[in-house]
Design a protein around this motif. Sequence first.
Motif, PDB file in Angstrom:
ATOM      1  N   ARG A 137     -16.505  25.681 -39.561  1.00  0.00           N
ATOM      2  CA  ARG A 137     -16.558  24.659 -38.458  1.00  0.00           C
ATOM      3  C   ARG A 137     -17.581  24.542 -37.470  1.00  0.00           C
ATOM      4  NH1 ARG A 137      -9.934  24.453 -37.410  1.00  0.00           N
ATOM      5  NH2 ARG A 137      -9.321  23.232 -39.183  1.00  0.00           N
ATOM      6  N   ARG A 138     -17.954  25.942 -37.257  1.00  0.00           N
ATOM      7  CA  ARG A 138     -19.046  25.859 -36.091  1.00  0.00           C
ATOM      8  C   ARG A 138     -19.784  27.290 -36.458  1.00  0.00           C
ATOM      9  NH1 ARG A 138     -20.213  23.305 -31.294  1.00  0.00           N
ATOM     10  NH2 ARG A 138     -21.112  24.202 -29.635  1.00  0.00           N
ATOM     11  N   LEU A 139     -21.139  27.307 -35.984  1.00  0.00           N
ATOM     12  CA  LEU A 139     -22.179  28.223 -35.988  1.00  0.00           C
ATOM     13  C   LEU A 139     -22.761  28.085 -34.915  1.00  0.00           C
ATOM     14  CD1 LEU A 139     -23.387  30.491 -37.539  1.00  0.00           C
ATOM     15  CD2 LEU A 139     -25.006  28.965 -38.707  1.00  0.00           C
ATOM     16  N   GLU A 140     -22.687  29.312 -34.226  1.00  0.00           N
ATOM     17  CA  GLU A 140     -23.372  29.357 -32.758  1.00  0.00           C
ATOM     18  C   GLU A 140     -23.981  30.683 -32.385  1.00  0.00           C
ATOM     19  OE1 GLU A 140     -22.387  28.670 -28.163  1.00  0.00           O
ATOM     20  OE2 GLU A 140     -20.711  28.655 -29.402  1.00  0.00           O
ATOM     21  N   PRO A 141     -25.601  30.528 -32.374  1.00  0.00           N
ATOM     22  CA  PRO A 141     -26.269  31.736 -32.074  1.00  0.00           C
ATOM     23  C   PRO A 141     -26.239  32.229 -30.965  1.00  0.00           C
ATOM     24  CG  PRO A 141     -27.608  29.923 -33.016  1.00  0.00           C
ATOM     25  CD  PRO A 141     -26.382  29.282 -32.645  1.00  0.00           C
ATOM     26  N   LYS A 142     -25.978  33.588 -30.514  1.00  0.00           N
ATOM     27  CA  LYS A 142     -25.795  34.118 -29.292  1.00  0.00           C
ATOM     28  C   LYS A 142     -26.477  35.389 -29.294  1.00  0.00           C
ATOM     29  CE  LYS A 142     -21.361  32.117 -27.434  1.00  0.00           C
ATOM     30  NZ  LYS A 142     -19.977  32.220 -26.882  1.00  0.00           N
ATOM     31  N   ASP A 143     -27.506  35.302 -28.455  1.00  0.00           N
ATOM     32  CA  ASP A 143     -28.249  36.822 -28.239  1.00  0.00           C
ATOM     33  C   ASP A 143     -28.720  37.288 -29.648  1.00  0.00           C
ATOM     34  OD1 ASP A 143     -28.268  36.369 -25.531  1.00  0.00           O
ATOM     35  OD2 ASP A 143     -26.149  37.499 -25.561  1.00  0.00           O
ATOM     36  N   ASP A 144     -28.104  38.338 -29.793  1.00  0.00           N
ATOM     37  CA  ASP A 144     -28.689  39.025 -31.365  1.00  0.00           C
ATOM     38  C   ASP A 144     -27.609  38.948 -32.370  1.00  0.00           C
ATOM     39  OD1 ASP A 144     -26.625  40.760 -29.997  1.00  0.00           O
ATOM     40  OD2 ASP A 144     -27.575  42.461 -30.410  1.00  0.00           O
ATOM     41  N   ARG A 145     -26.650  37.719 -32.030  1.00  0.00           N
ATOM     42  CA  ARG A 145     -25.488  37.500 -33.288  1.00  0.00           C
ATOM     43  C   ARG A 145     -25.209  36.030 -33.131  1.00  0.00           C
ATOM     44  NH1 ARG A 145     -23.079  38.790 -28.182  1.00  0.00           N
ATOM     45  NH2 ARG A 145     -21.364  37.471 -27.590  1.00  0.00           N
ATOM     46  N   GLN A 169     -25.146  13.011 -48.432  1.00  0.00           N
ATOM     47  CA  GLN A 169     -24.963  12.193 -47.281  1.00  0.00           C
ATOM     48  C   GLN A 169     -25.733  13.017 -46.116  1.00  0.00           C
ATOM     49  OE1 GLN A 169     -24.332   8.740 -47.510  1.00  0.00           O
ATOM     50  NE2 GLN A 169     -23.823   8.994 -49.514  1.00  0.00           N
ATOM     51  N   PRO A 170     -26.311  12.065 -45.184  1.00  0.00           N
ATOM     52  CA  PRO A 170     -26.859  12.891 -44.168  1.00  0.00           C
ATOM     53  C   PRO A 170     -25.673  13.658 -43.094  1.00  0.00           C
ATOM     54  CG  PRO A 170     -27.848  10.819 -44.299  1.00  0.00           C
ATOM     55  CD  PRO A 170     -26.943  10.875 -45.291  1.00  0.00           C
ATOM     56  N   ASP A 171     -24.647  13.091 -43.104  1.00  0.00           N
ATOM     57  CA  ASP A 171     -23.655  13.854 -42.305  1.00  0.00           C
ATOM     58  C   ASP A 171     -23.292  15.276 -42.604  1.00  0.00           C
ATOM     59  OD1 ASP A 171     -22.183  13.041 -44.361  1.00  0.00           O
ATOM     60  OD2 ASP A 171     -21.075  11.846 -43.165  1.00  0.00           O
ATOM     61  N   GLY A 172     -23.846  15.394 -44.052  1.00  0.00           N
ATOM     62  CA  GLY A 172     -23.383  16.853 -44.534  1.00  0.00           C
ATOM     63  C   GLY A 172     -24.292  18.002 -43.814  1.00  0.00           C
ATOM     64  N   TYR A 173     -25.206  17.506 -43.516  1.00  0.00           N
ATOM     65  CA  TYR A 173     -26.242  18.291 -42.274  1.00  0.00           C
ATOM     66  C   TYR A 173     -26.189  18.457 -41.137  1.00  0.00           C
ATOM     67  CZ  TYR A 173     -28.702  18.476 -47.000  1.00  0.00           C
ATOM     68  OH  TYR A 173     -28.787  18.614 -48.362  1.00  0.00           O
ATOM     69  N   GLU A 174     -25.134  17.809 -40.683  1.00  0.00           N
ATOM     70  CA  GLU A 174     -24.849  17.503 -39.218  1.00  0.00           C
ATOM     71  C   GLU A 174     -24.773  18.733 -38.431  1.00  0.00           C
ATOM     72  OE1 GLU A 174     -22.044  14.974 -35.831  1.00  0.00           O
ATOM     73  OE2 GLU A 174     -21.779  14.618 -38.187  1.00  0.00           O
ATOM     74  N   TRP A 175     -23.957  19.780 -39.146  1.00  0.00           N
ATOM     75  CA  TRP A 175     -23.515  21.123 -38.239  1.00  0.00           C
ATOM     76  C   TRP A 175     -24.700  21.909 -38.152  1.00  0.00           C
ATOM     77  CZ3 TRP A 175     -23.141  25.900 -41.103  1.00  0.00           C
ATOM     78  CH2 TRP A 175     -23.341  25.950 -42.183  1.00  0.00           C
ATOM     79  N   LEU A 176     -25.817  21.586 -39.109  1.00  0.00           N
ATOM     80  CA  LEU A 176     -26.978  22.236 -39.090  1.00  0.00           C
ATOM     81  C   LEU A 176     -28.127  21.858 -37.915  1.00  0.00           C
ATOM     82  CD1 LEU A 176     -27.795  23.055 -42.651  1.00  0.00           C
ATOM     83  CD2 LEU A 176     -26.756  24.642 -40.950  1.00  0.00           C
ATOM     84  N   THR A 177     -28.062  20.261 -38.007  1.00  0.00           N
ATOM     85  CA  THR A 177     -29.105  19.566 -37.012  1.00  0.00           C
ATOM     86  C   THR A 177     -28.577  19.973 -35.679  1.00  0.00           C
ATOM     87  OG1 THR A 177     -27.792  17.553 -37.158  1.00  0.00           O
ATOM     88  CG2 THR A 177     -29.812  17.860 -38.833  1.00  0.00           C
ATOM     89  N   ARG A 178     -27.203  20.099 -35.455  1.00  0.00           N
ATOM     90  CA  ARG A 178     -26.920  20.374 -33.890  1.00  0.00           C
ATOM     91  C   ARG A 178     -27.250  21.483 -33.439  1.00  0.00           C
ATOM     92  NH1 ARG A 178     -21.318  18.690 -35.544  1.00  0.00           N
ATOM     93  NH2 ARG A 178     -20.691  21.148 -35.663  1.00  0.00           N
ATOM     94  N   LEU A 179     -28.002  22.497 -34.370  1.00  0.00           N
ATOM     95  CA  LEU A 179     -28.464  23.686 -34.040  1.00  0.00           C
ATOM     96  C   LEU A 179     -30.000  23.680 -33.658  1.00  0.00           C
ATOM     97  CD1 LEU A 179     -26.882  26.319 -36.318  1.00  0.00           C
ATOM     98  CD2 LEU A 179     -26.403  25.760 -34.034  1.00  0.00           C
ATOM     99  N   VAL A 352     -32.965  21.219 -45.623  1.00  0.00           N
ATOM    100  CA  VAL A 352     -33.329  21.787 -44.558  1.00  0.00           C
ATOM    101  C   VAL A 352     -35.059  21.969 -44.697  1.00  0.00           C
ATOM    102  CG1 VAL A 352     -33.735  24.270 -43.334  1.00  0.00           C
ATOM    103  CG2 VAL A 352     -31.368  23.277 -44.182  1.00  0.00           C
ATOM    104  N   SER A 353     -35.763  21.476 -43.851  1.00  0.00           N
ATOM    105  CA  SER A 353     -37.314  21.350 -43.943  1.00  0.00           C
ATOM    106  C   SER A 353     -37.836  22.423 -44.080  1.00  0.00           C
ATOM    107  CB  SER A 353     -37.841  20.635 -42.647  1.00  0.00           C
ATOM    108  OG  SER A 353     -39.197  20.526 -42.784  1.00  0.00           O
ATOM    109  N   LEU A 354     -38.800  22.794 -45.097  1.00  0.00           N
ATOM    110  CA  LEU A 354     -39.245  23.926 -45.382  1.00  0.00           C
ATOM    111  C   LEU A 354     -40.502  24.295 -44.476  1.00  0.00           C
ATOM    112  CD1 LEU A 354     -40.135  23.520 -49.326  1.00  0.00           C
ATOM    113  CD2 LEU A 354     -38.121  24.591 -48.288  1.00  0.00           C
ATOM    114  N   SER A 355     -40.765  23.547 -43.748  1.00  0.00           N
ATOM    115  CA  SER A 355     -41.845  23.650 -42.749  1.00  0.00           C
ATOM    116  C   SER A 355     -41.412  24.723 -41.602  1.00  0.00           C
ATOM    117  CB  SER A 355     -42.352  22.541 -41.842  1.00  0.00           C
ATOM    118  OG  SER A 355     -41.231  21.826 -41.339  1.00  0.00           O
ATOM    119  N   ASP A 356     -40.122  24.767 -41.570  1.00  0.00           N
ATOM    120  CA  ASP A 356     -39.160  25.669 -40.604  1.00  0.00           C
ATOM    121  C   ASP A 356     -38.790  26.823 -41.115  1.00  0.00           C
ATOM    122  OD1 ASP A 356     -39.703  24.244 -38.512  1.00  0.00           O
ATOM    123  OD2 ASP A 356     -37.795  23.232 -38.619  1.00  0.00           O
ATOM    124  N   ILE A 357     -39.110  27.226 -42.425  1.00  0.00           N
ATOM    125  CA  ILE A 357     -38.622  28.502 -43.130  1.00  0.00           C
ATOM    126  C   ILE A 357     -39.885  29.410 -43.400  1.00  0.00           C
ATOM    127  CG2 ILE A 357     -37.407  29.261 -45.253  1.00  0.00           C
ATOM    128  CD1 ILE A 357     -35.630  27.655 -43.068  1.00  0.00           C
TER     129      ILE A 357
END
Length: 404
Positions: A137-145, A169-179, A352-357
């Motif tokens: 449901r949610r992915l949140e980076p925190k320091d080293d984890r 559909q674009p909303d399928g990537y919404e949880w990633l764009t929030r990051l 996911v844009s390849l320019s960021d990978i």
Amino acid sequence: MKHTIAIIGGGAAGFFGAIAAATTFPDARVVLFEKGKHVLGKVKVSGGGRCNVTNAAPTLAELLKGYPRGARFLKQLFPRFSNQDTIRWFAERGVELKTEPDGRLFPVTDSSWTIIDCLQREARKAGVEIRLSEGIRRLEPKDDRFELTTTEGAFTATRVLITTGGHPQPDGYEWLTRLGIQTESPVPSLFTFNSPTSFLRELPGVSVPDALVRIAGTSFQYSGPLLVTHWGLSGPAVLKLSAFAARELAAGGYRFQCLVNWTGEKPEAAREQLELFRKTNAGKQLGTVAPFGLPNRLWRAFLAESGNREEMRWSDLTGKPFHKLHETLTNAVFQVEGKTTFKEEFVTCGGVSLSDIDPKTLQHKKIPGLFFAGEVLDIDGITGGFNFQAAWTTAYIAGLSIGL
């Protein structure tokens, strides 16, 4: 540092990445999350239930031709894990593949379960934990984890590999764009052309082995087998053309003119062959013998469309009637109004844009510890095993890098 690696998505890339990570870093804990009740669903239906594992392209240059988007990125990856490496990987695990005339590779068993069983067996052997019916449901980076909120609770990982596949559909990537992850807007790829006014709509099932299909007003074209359907045009030539022109056709609302050369020859060569055929069959009726190896039903449709009667003698086919028939054979016009998804499979252009990978590791350049593989990336291939090969390659390299 002993890593806890979360793999999000239980498809081909998820399993391959999990196996690579767990075998490369045996001290790590590798946990695969799949939101559904079953894993490897797309593997199961691929190739009509036989699983088109990869393509037999003899060189990396030929292999790269199978990717409308992502070829430049994959050019850096394939030397490390190519289609030949895929064949070897499965062979070393008791899965023999066979090559069909069109270059597609399938397990000799002709069953996708052979591939599914192999991947699940290797994952168990490597110690991968598999959690079914547990979505993220949610992915949140925190320091080293990373803090993951799943449908079952909370989970902490030091590394994350996202292999959630393409989304229509674009909303399928919404949880990633929030990051703050940049994505390319998704549009369908690999689809057939709907042509409700086609003069061939009464001939479903008729096909030719080598036609040139073009999109009018563009440089997009593709040669290969072409199939007439009751809704329009299909077959490998159309499906592959749709992939290369995916964004442009979407922008035009899937309304365009499709031009088809049915002869397998260049227009001028086709004209010369038609002239020779006319002389050789001078006394015969047009409807009794077809040039270019065309099916009789299709040939008679071309005669009707060009205004030529079947009872007419070949010797009388001159001037405008000859020109009109030649034009119908080499430049038939079909007004396309819409598309149809190919069987149960869908491929998405976008992700996911390849320019960021980072192509060396498949890690996101701005979020350390976050990796991507498979169709969630803006990589897509034509039919023939190319999409699975991109999944195996990106997942394998991500798995080799994720525990460093």
